[in-house]
Write a protein that holds these residues in place. Structure first.
Motif, PDB file in Angstrom:
ATOM      1  N   PHE A 136       0.868  -1.179   0.000  1.00 40.39           N
ATOM      2  CA  PHE A 136       0.000   0.000   0.000  1.00 40.39           C
ATOM      3  C   PHE A 136       0.895   1.215   0.000  1.00 40.39           C
ATOM      4  N   SER A 137       0.555   2.244  -0.763  1.00 43.68           N
ATOM      5  CA  SER A 137       1.443   3.401  -0.883  1.00 43.68           C
ATOM      6  C   SER A 137       0.679   4.705  -0.742  1.00 43.68           C
ATOM      7  N   ILE A 138       1.398   5.711  -0.263  1.00 45.58           N
ATOM      8  CA  ILE A 138       0.941   7.093  -0.310  1.00 45.58           C
ATOM      9  C   ILE A 138       2.006   7.881  -1.053  1.00 45.58           C
ATOM     10  N   SER A 139       1.594   8.884  -1.809  1.00 43.49           N
ATOM     11  CA  SER A 139       2.553   9.610  -2.643  1.00 43.49           C
ATOM     12  C   SER A 139       2.150  11.065  -2.789  1.00 43.49           C
ATOM     13  N   THR A 140       3.124  11.864  -3.181  1.00 44.48           N
ATOM     14  CA  THR A 140       2.877  13.271  -3.457  1.00 44.48           C
ATOM     15  C   THR A 140       3.960  13.785  -4.397  1.00 44.48           C
ATOM     16  N   GLY A 141       3.692  14.907  -5.019  1.00 42.36           N
ATOM     17  CA  GLY A 141       4.682  15.492  -5.913  1.00 42.36           C
ATOM     18  C   GLY A 141       4.043  16.348  -6.991  1.00 42.36           C
ATOM     19  N   PRO A 142       4.880  17.044  -7.755  1.00 43.88           N
ATOM     20  CA  PRO A 142       4.367  17.923  -8.805  1.00 43.88           C
ATOM     21  C   PRO A 142       4.082  17.176 -10.099  1.00 43.88           C
ATOM     22  N   GLY A 143       3.327  17.822 -10.950  1.00 44.53           N
ATOM     23  CA  GLY A 143       3.079  17.298 -12.279  1.00 44.53           C
ATOM     24  C   GLY A 143       3.025  18.450 -13.274  1.00 44.53           C
ATOM     25  N   ILE A 144       3.409  18.182 -14.497  1.00 45.06           N
ATOM     26  CA  ILE A 144       3.377  19.181 -15.562  1.00 45.06           C
ATOM     27  C   ILE A 144       2.335  18.760 -16.588  1.00 45.06           C
ATOM     28  N   ASN A 145       1.419  19.656 -16.920  1.00 41.43           N
ATOM     29  CA  ASN A 145       0.395  19.403 -17.934  1.00 41.43           C
ATOM     30  C   ASN A 145       0.628  20.333 -19.115  1.00 41.43           C
ATOM     31  N   ILE A 146       0.706  19.765 -20.296  1.00 44.13           N
ATOM     32  CA  ILE A 146       0.935  20.540 -21.514  1.00 44.13           C
ATOM     33  C   ILE A 146      -0.237  20.313 -22.464  1.00 44.13           C
ATOM     34  N   GLY A 147      -1.006  21.356 -22.720  1.00 43.26           N
ATOM     35  CA  GLY A 147      -2.148  21.243 -23.612  1.00 43.26           C
ATOM     36  C   GLY A 147      -1.719  21.269 -25.071  1.00 43.26           C
ATOM     37  N   LEU A 148      -2.053  20.238 -25.808  1.00 44.14           N
ATOM     38  CA  LEU A 148      -1.741  20.176 -27.240  1.00 44.14           C
ATOM     39  C   LEU A 148      -2.903  20.698 -28.083  1.00 44.14           C
ATOM     40  N   SER A 149      -4.116  20.474 -27.581  1.00 42.36           N
ATOM     41  CA  SER A 149      -5.307  20.941 -28.295  1.00 42.36           C
ATOM     42  C   SER A 149      -6.379  21.271 -27.265  1.00 42.36           C
ATOM     43  N   GLY A 150      -7.067  22.389 -27.464  1.00 43.34           N
ATOM     44  CA  GLY A 150      -8.156  22.773 -26.576  1.00 43.34           C
ATOM     45  C   GLY A 150      -9.228  23.517 -27.343  1.00 43.34           C
TER      46      GLY A 150
END
Length: 225
Positions: A136-150
């Motif tokens: 069983f795990s717990i986690s945290t951290g950043p993420g990068i989202n790059i929009g290609l189409s919207g």
């Protein structure tokens, strides 16, 4: 009677052997020193995404520009141990997600939604707790989202209209912070993650702030490397 007893013992032995194999913890291996250590693995993931856009705020006043929607994402993760308890797990996903629009800000529109497609790069640090068949795990951290189409898709008087939201309205790149937990059973996993948007996603409007949040329910399978 003896034959029945022997048959029962044989069936019990086979069942117990299968049970022992069934409960073997795939996520740990024995190193050259004879110590049990966590193994590295590559995982494939498929997620159900639920968008939870926050209110646009200015001077402490909140306005609902967008409404919750749904989507999905899929990709790969690489899990490498940092000692026995901790691990680092970067990933690479493609995502498609939608949000509803508040029609009060759009004139003569019957329905409207935002549809986004892009790349997601999570960088998670986690802590694992060993169980009988996995962890069983717990986690945290950043993420990068790059929009290609919207696209803003609107239905107006029986006609469909599509507008590029990244041209004038929204920024393509966002950074989110993730909090999650997961259960790994044998080579399978199921996880739940909440992602809070950090950057202001509204373009060229410094006085108004809006953050893009989402929740993911993930399923996956892991491969030894």
């Amino acid at each position: 009677m003896k034959r029945l007893l022997f048959l029962a013992l044989a069936i019990t032995a086979v069942t117990l052997q299968g049970f022992c194999q069934d409960t073997e913890n795939w996520y740990y291996e024995t190193n050259t020193s004879g110590q049990e250590v966590p193994r590295k693995f590559l995982g494939i993931r498929a997620n159900l995404d639920i968008t939870a856009p926050g209110d646009a705020t200015a001077d402490g006043i909140g306005i609902e520009l967008f409404e919750p929607g749904a989507g999905f994402s899929a990709g790969l993760v690489y899990n490498t141990p940092l000692g026995r308890k901790f691990y680092f797990e970067p990933g690479l996903y493609l995502y498609y997600q939608t949000m509803g629009c508040n029609k009060d800000f759009l004139y003569d529109v019957e329905s409207a939604s935002v549809r986004q497609f892009g790349v997601r790069i999570p960088l998670q640090v986690g802590m694992r707790f060993k169980t009988r068949t996995g962890f069983f795990s717990i986690s945290t951290g950043p993420g990068i989202n790059i929009g290609l189409s919207g696209k803003l898709h609107a239905e107006e008087s029986g006609q469909s209209v599509n507008v590029d939201v990244y041209k004038d309205d929204l920024n393509r790149v966002d950074i989110n912070w993730n909090f999650g937990c997961a259960i790994h059973f044998k080579q399978w996993m199921i996880g739940l993650n909440g992602n809070m948007g950090i950057l202001n996603m509204l373009k060229d409007i410094d006085e108004v702030k809006w953050h893009q949040n989402f929740i993911t329910i993930g399923f996956g399978y892991n491969f030894a490397i």
